[in-house]
Scaffold this active site. Structure first.
Site: not given
Length: 164
Positions: A99, A123, A131-132, A158
């Site tokens: 952040y 979002n 945003c993950h 991912e």
């Protein structure tokens, strides 16, 4: 009156609700139970047509064949939120950012980390606008509007987190 188009797309995270503007831009992508997710209204038009490319790219993403979405989007927010959302677009597949790093990217002071978190939580384009990939400064998996379980699943998909 502006028409809102919508459809649902199956995914490993559950059915995704997609909305689009009349001009075809994706305006939201939400998961079941998501905080502040739009609810289909009576005057919305269900039509899978505007979502064919989004559906194709989401299928490719979930199969591991797509690392970056290229979809026209239109998400309305305050100028600050839009800056934060644009910064999310630059976080690469398989990477994470804190952040505080997002705050620095948008020129916000360190004290604005909570405001950055609020913008990220608002979002409207989950998965597509990643945003993950935002984590706490200590590496913890902090909040996710779609639920922490889904955040873990996306980060595992991912390759950020090892398979369970």
């Amino acid at each position: 009156m502006t028409t809102t188009y919508w459809t649902q797309v199956d995914s490993p995270l559950g059915p995704l609700l997609l909305t689009a503007a009349p001009t075809g831009e994706l305006t939201s992508l939400t998961v079941p139970g998501q905080k502040k997710a739009p609810v289909v209204l009576e005057d919305w038009t269900r039509d899978p047509g505007p979502f064919r490319e989004a559906e194709r790219q989401l299928a490719a993403y979930f199969s591991g064949d797509l690392k970056e979405f290229r979809l026209p989007t239109r998400a309305a927010g305050t100028p600050f939120r839009e800056k934060v959302w644009a910064a999310l677009d630059d976080v690469p597949y398989g990477g994470t950012v804190t952040y505080g790093e997002i705050a620095a990217r948008v020129g916000a002071p360190r004290a604005a980390v909570r405001a950055v978190g609020g913008a990220i939580g608002a979002n409207p384009l989950l998965i597509v606008r990643p945003c993950h990939r935002v984590i706490g400064a200590d590496g913890s998996l902090t909040g996710y509007a779609g639920g922490l379980e889904r955040k873990v699943r996306l980060l595992t998909h991912e390759g950020v987190l090892p398979p369970a």
